[in-house]
Design an enzyme around this catalytic site. Structure first.
Site, PDB file in Angstrom:
ATOM      1  N   VAL A   1       0.507   4.624   2.679  1.00 44.04           N
ATOM      2  CA  VAL A   1      -0.889   4.785   3.084  1.00 44.04           C
ATOM      3  C   VAL A   1      -1.438   3.469   3.614  1.00 44.04           C
ATOM      4  O   VAL A   1      -2.311   3.444   4.477  1.00 44.04           O
ATOM      5  CB  VAL A   1      -1.736   5.320   1.919  1.00 44.04           C
ATOM      6  CG1 VAL A   1      -3.181   5.480   2.345  1.00 44.04           C
ATOM      7  CG2 VAL A   1      -1.180   6.642   1.447  1.00 44.04           C
TER       8      VAL A   1
ATOM      9  N   CYS B 220       1.107  -1.657 -10.404  1.00 46.27           N
ATOM     10  CA  CYS B 220       1.786  -2.298  -9.278  1.00 46.27           C
ATOM     11  C   CYS B 220       2.522  -3.562  -9.699  1.00 46.27           C
ATOM     12  O   CYS B 220       3.498  -3.961  -9.088  1.00 46.27           O
ATOM     13  CB  CYS B 220       0.787  -2.626  -8.182  1.00 46.27           C
ATOM     14  SG  CYS B 220      -0.691  -3.434  -8.799  1.00 46.27           S
TER      15      CYS B 220
ATOM     16  N   GLY C  28      -2.996   0.474  -3.005  1.00 41.35           N
ATOM     17  CA  GLY C  28      -2.262   1.738  -3.110  1.00 41.35           C
ATOM     18  C   GLY C  28      -0.840   1.575  -2.626  1.00 41.35           C
ATOM     19  O   GLY C  28      -0.209   0.532  -2.828  1.00 41.35           O
TER      20      GLY C  28
ATOM     21  N   GLU D 240      -3.251  -4.297  -0.858  1.00 41.36           N
ATOM     22  CA  GLU D 240      -2.637  -4.607  -2.150  1.00 41.36           C
ATOM     23  C   GLU D 240      -1.682  -3.461  -2.447  1.00 41.36           C
ATOM     24  O   GLU D 240      -2.122  -2.370  -2.830  1.00 41.36           O
ATOM     25  CB  GLU D 240      -3.725  -4.719  -3.231  1.00 41.36           C
ATOM     26  CG  GLU D 240      -4.685  -5.869  -3.000  1.00 41.36           C
ATOM     27  CD  GLU D 240      -4.158  -7.194  -3.549  1.00 41.36           C
ATOM     28  OE1 GLU D 240      -3.292  -7.145  -4.453  1.00 41.36           O
ATOM     29  OE2 GLU D 240      -4.584  -8.253  -3.068  1.00 41.36           O
TER      30      GLU D 240
ATOM     31  N   ALA E 246       2.480   1.576   0.066  1.00 42.68           N
ATOM     32  CA  ALA E 246       2.782   1.007   1.373  1.00 42.68           C
ATOM     33  C   ALA E 246       2.630   2.059   2.458  1.00 42.68           C
ATOM     34  O   ALA E 246       2.227   1.761   3.587  1.00 42.68           O
ATOM     35  CB  ALA E 246       4.195   0.436   1.377  1.00 42.68           C
TER      36      ALA E 246
END
Lengths: 542, 477
Positions: free
Chosen positions: A259, A312, A255, A277, A257
């Protein structure tokens, strides 16, 4: 405006219309069989929102919530299951993997449908990007697991003779996988496959922003896999928080950065190792000495054909030379039409924006005064359908918001430089991304790029497919994350590598024990220093 | 003590230096490693003195546990550097024509190493060797509880290494806190779990990957051994692995022993005589056991013995000399399991022996406690060995010896090169090996006599030393 996707529930704007993420009611079976607590049960719920403050109140029609106590019970139950040794043997792991394989065969249509519901993901994209990846991951694990489970023999030096040593991969225990909405199926099951193959019990928390897939995963896992060791917890902030309070043996989070930090902070309390990740602005540097058509197709594939930029590892922005930019833009324009037709808003081959909040975020990036006049292609949008056309912006200023945060959408800024080497400075001035791409035939440039640009992964002359290579670890560095998985790396990610040394009672070298006589001292020193003369002298007691 | 502004400036300069690319060159890395070797050779006397001052460690212990292991690691690193630095080809599916893939190790950037007081040189320099070999710039914060070693490290490192790339920052908890607020590309921490949590929480701010080398209660399981030679060796190794290793103040020192009831008396008697043999009638005078690091820890240990039930279970030793910071080797049999001595990591020369009906019960006992950094198991029973590996979890397991798994380091094959450079985030009380060799040749465990001859012919220092060591030990014994 910085909206954390994971932490804000989605909201529907007042007076909205057609297909939207939360616009259909959930129904779920109540599960109250042999468990001492009920899963989160949701029926329909609606949100009232105040657009000014972006606050929202949920009117959930439902009781039992999944709170800290539920989470503790769940973790306890899985730990008991793990401690019983159930998940550690080869047969159990293989049986679970085989069930996943079966599930993929039998439920492919349901999966594709859920992905379409959540993201308007075209069927072929769903298959290539998600289903087939999970299939191949599962197949690899099935094929290789017996080999992965074998302890690695290790060379011991004569210092410890006689001895033998090995590294034993043992399961960590009970692990938590928190996944995300853009590849909701892949990013949930791929880590779970790793966790299972390593012999762990797993809790999966899929993203609520892709609710159809979340629900489907919950049902499928219950139907196909071992309930005593593998579970799905649906929900959003509260449920995730409750889960994060527990002690896990590892957490894999995919998710943002923002969180990611919350996850790591929660993990710190229990000294839980984490794999994060995350993301970043993945640049594509484009040289002029290339096969332009192929390069452009691959760029489009790595941007708009990849969940419409919401990935991402998707290409975030392009850097090319001033001279080459016009040619590049023309080629992009041409190929985009080939891919998506004259009116991309009508195309069925492109995913939509996942939610209104993301749509609003992207709209703001485009409407920013600094960039609104830099749009050279696209720019059309439809709030009702949550569609934004592939949009290219040329020479946006560095301080524009669109260059400060990960775009995660169909907007592609192109930055131009005098000579291509200047692109390095631009990339290095930003946090390390998850991936970096370079299109060139210049060998020296390739070398320099690999040496000087730091990123999670790198791909020369193509985009995104490096993550489909089992032999390469997938993970970030710096802001783009820590740890990695895929292929055997998944197995390793969820294993503890235990060092085991076997010694014998024979030939006990007393030189290392007290009493520390002068002779022993001299000898020890001489031996470690490898000085033959001193050794001999020490031996004869000089 | 440096102040905040100085840190920031220093770190900025180090990052600038790193970005110039110097530290990435193989020649630079080699020069730093060689510099460390020279440091160890030339400053040996000073190091031995510093450790004597800080911990009352005997020279041989220092040489064996700190200098000796560092020299070996340096030699390994120098020998293997080229191999470690080269990319590794990755396997591709057959469908990928005209494609090549590799995994390329790259330095992380600026790393922080926080070390502990019990092996102040080993625990500072061993990670530093890894960091330098990987091409990073390094800031080392040695423990203030070992001040002589800390200041020696500060002066020596600035003399022998590139001081634009390696800095030592001395100080206590407040300095540590300030350092943790900075942005690092990796933090390597050795110490307690309590501080480990603080480090990890601080690392969250910048999403810094960390390696935590913590501790735990490392048990030694002593099975019944039929041969008296074997029993002697086992007890010798246990005694050395407790009292001879910084007086039990080591993360991998034996914390407590598990023995079958019927074997206990033999073991206790043997241990008493072994202690006398190794440390003399008066261990304090023999200077062969390290001191307790400071008053605070001494009082902590003294407190562990205060509990009347614990006191009653003491069968040997127990005397505490507060002025000289010395506690004599102490053995206890079956102290109460809820007493602090059995719930917290002892980190001192107190050795509880827990007796069991049968030795297999040790597995359940070990599993009832948090995972330890090391489990030691003395047994010839293959089934017990197998069960110990598969039914317990710990950082490592060593059969029939103690400590040696790190002092004489193994050359491990990591599953991927990234272990040298990337996150080894460690769970509670677990550990990853401090140094890894990336030797990728598949190798066999058991060394046969044939190999031993061949190694001698090859004449590499390591094996030559080892062969000599072995033959010498045979002569001495």
């Amino acid at each position: 405006m910085n909206i954390s996707m994971e932490l804000l529930r989605d909201f529907s704007s007042v007076g909205a219309g057609a297909s939207r993420a939360f616009s259909y009611p959930f129904t779920r079976k109540t599960k109250q069989r042999q468990l001492s607590f009920a899963y989160l049960i949701r029926t329909s719920y609606s949100f009232k929102s105040c657009s000014a403050t972006l606050s929202l109140t949920a009117e959930v029609e439902e009781k039992p919530k999944f709170d800290v106590d539920n989470a503790a019970l769940l973790a306890g139950e899985l730990r008991k299951s793990f401690n019983s040794g159930r998940t550690t043997n080869y047969e159990w792991r293989m049986s679970q993997l085989k069930s996943i394989e079966k599930m993929l065969e039998e439920k492919e249509n349901d999966i594709t449908e859920a992905l379409y519901k959540d993201l308007s993901k075209p069927g072929l994209e769903a298959f290539v990007a998600e289903i087939s990846q999970v299939k191949s991951s599962c197949k690899l694990a099935l094929k290789e697991l017996s080999r992965w489970m074998i302890p690695e023999k290790v060379k011991t030096s004569l210092t410890t003779y006689p001895s033998s040593a090995e590294i034993v991969s043992e399961p960590l225990g009970v692990v938590l996988v928190i996944s995300t909405w853009n590849f909701p199926f892949l990013l949930s099951l791929d880590p779970v496959i790793g966790a299972i193959s390593a012999g762990n019990a797993v809790v999966l928390k899929p993203s609520e922003i892709s609710p159809a897939t979340s629900l489907l995963l919950s049902n499928l896992v219950e139907e196909y896999l071992d309930k005593s060791a593998i579970r799905v917890v649906e929900g959003s902030v509260d449920e995730t928080t409750a889960l994060l309070e527990q002690k896990w043996d590892k957490i894999l989070y995919t998710g943002s950065a923002k969180v990611g930090r919350i996850v790591m902070a929660a993990a710190a309390k229990h000294l839980t190792p984490v794999i994060l990740e995350l993301g970043g602005k993945c640049p594509a540097v484009v040289d002029s000495n290339i096969n332009l058509q192929v390069a452009v197709r691959r760029i489009i594939y790595g941007k708009w054909a990849c969940n419409n930029g919401q990935a991402c590892i998707g290409v975030d922005y392009i850097i090319t030379t001033k001279d080459f930019a016009p040619k590049l833009i023309d080629a992009l324009r041409y190929e985009l039409e080939q891919f998506f037709g004259k009116d991309p808003m009508e195309s069925k081959d492109i995913s939509r924006i996942v939610s209104s909040s993301h749509f609003a975020r992207l709209a703001m990036l485009m409407d920013d005064d600094l960039v609104s006049d830099k749009i050279v292609l696209g720019g059309q949008r439809d709030a009702n359908q949550l569609k934004i056309a592939p949009t290219i912006l040329l020479d946006v200023p560095e301080d524009a918001q669109i260059m400060q945060e990960e775009i995660f959408g169909p907007l592609m800024p192109i930055l131009t430089v005098e000579k291509l080497e200047d692109s390095f400075k631009i990339i290095q001035s930003k946090p390390k991304p998850l991936a970096a791409y370079l299109f060139t035939n210049d060998e020296q440039l390739k070398k320099n790029f690999v040496q000087n640009i730091s990123s999670g992964g790198m791909l020369i002359n193509d985009t995104i497919i490096h993550v489909a290579t089992d032999g390469l670890p997938f993970g970030g560095v710096g802001e783009s994350g820590m740890g990695s998985y895929h292929g055997k790396f998944s197995f390793d990610a969820f294993s503890h590598k235990k060092a085991v040394l076997y010694r014998s009672f024979d030939a006990d070298a007393s030189i290392r024990y007290p009493p520390y006589t002068t002779q022993k001292q001299r000898l020890l020193k001489a031996v470690i220093n490898g000085d033959i003369v001193s050794i001999i002298l020490a031996l004869i007691g000089w | 003590m440096e102040n905040f502004r100085d840190f920031e400036r220093d770190l900025g300069e180090m990052r600038e230096y790193y970005s110039q690319g110097k530290t990435k060159e193989a020649s630079w890395r080699k020069s730093q490693l060689k510099g460390l070797l020279t440091l160890l050779k030339e400053k040996e006397g000073d190091i031995l003195n510093a450790l004597k001052q800080d911990l009352g460690k005997h020279q041989v212990e220092t040489f064996r546990d700190e200098i000796g292991t560092l020299i070996k690691t340096l030699n390994l690193a120098l020998e293997s550097l080229r191999e470690w630095m080269s990319g590794r080809k990755a396997k591709l599916p057959r469908i990928a024509l005209l494609t090549s893939a590799e995994i390329v190790p790259e330095p992380l950037g600026l790393v922080l190493i926080i070390s502990s007081w019990n092996f102040p040189f080993g625990l500072s320099l061993e990670p530093m060797i890894g960091a330098l070999a990987a091409g990073n710039t390094v800031v080392l914060k040695p423990s203030e509880l070992a001040p002589a070693s800390a200041s020696l490290l500060a002066t020596a490192l600035s003399t022998y290494l590139d001081n634009k790339a390696v800095k030592v920052i001395q100080g206590g908890p407040s300095v540590g806190e300030q350092l943790l607020q900075q942005r690092w590309d990796k933090i390597f921490f050795t110490g307690s779990a309590r501080v480990g949590r603080i480090v990890m929480s601080a690392a969250v701010k910048h999403l810094t990957p960390i390696t935590l080398e913590l501790g735990g209660k490392c048990p030694a399981v002593l099975d019944y051994l039929s041969s008296s030679w074997d029993i002697k060796v086992a007890v010798k190794r246990i005694v050395y692995g407790k009292y001879g290793c910084c007086a039990g103040q080591a993360c991998i020192a034996i914390d407590y022993i598990l023995v079958e009831k019927k074997f206990t008396r033999t073991v206790v008697e043997l241990m008493k005589s072994m202690i006398k043999e190794m440390f003399g009638e008066n261990p304090k005078e023999s200077h062969s056991i390290a001191r307790i690091i400071n008053k605070q820890h001494l009082l902590r240990l003294k407190n562990l013995l205060k509990d009347p039930h614990v006191d009653a279970s003491t069968v040997y030793g127990g005397s505490v000399d507060e002025d000289n910071l010395f506690i004599e080797p102490t053995i206890l049999v079956d102290p109460p399991l809820q007493a602090e001595i059995m719930t917290d990591e002892i980190f001192g020369p107190l050795l509880p022996i827990i007796t069991l009906e049968k030795i297999e019960d040790s597995i359940q006992f070990i599993n009832s406690k948090p995972k330890a950094l090391a489990i030691y198991c003395f047994t010839k029973n293959k089934t017990l060995q197998r069960r110990m590996i598969s039914e317990t979890s710990s950082g490592s397991v060593t059969f029939n010896d103690t400590i040696i798994q790190v002092c004489y380091h193994m050359q491990l094959i990591p599953s991927h090169l990234e272990e040298l450079l990337e996150v080894d985030l460690v769970g509670t009380m677990e550990s990853s090996h401090l140094t890894h060799s990336a030797m990728r040749k598949p190798l066999q465990g058991e060394v046969s006599l044939l190999n031993f001859g061949l190694d001698f012919l090859h004449g590499t220092i390591t094996s030559f030393n080892s062969w000599l060591l072995l033959s010498i030990s045979i002569i001495l014994d």
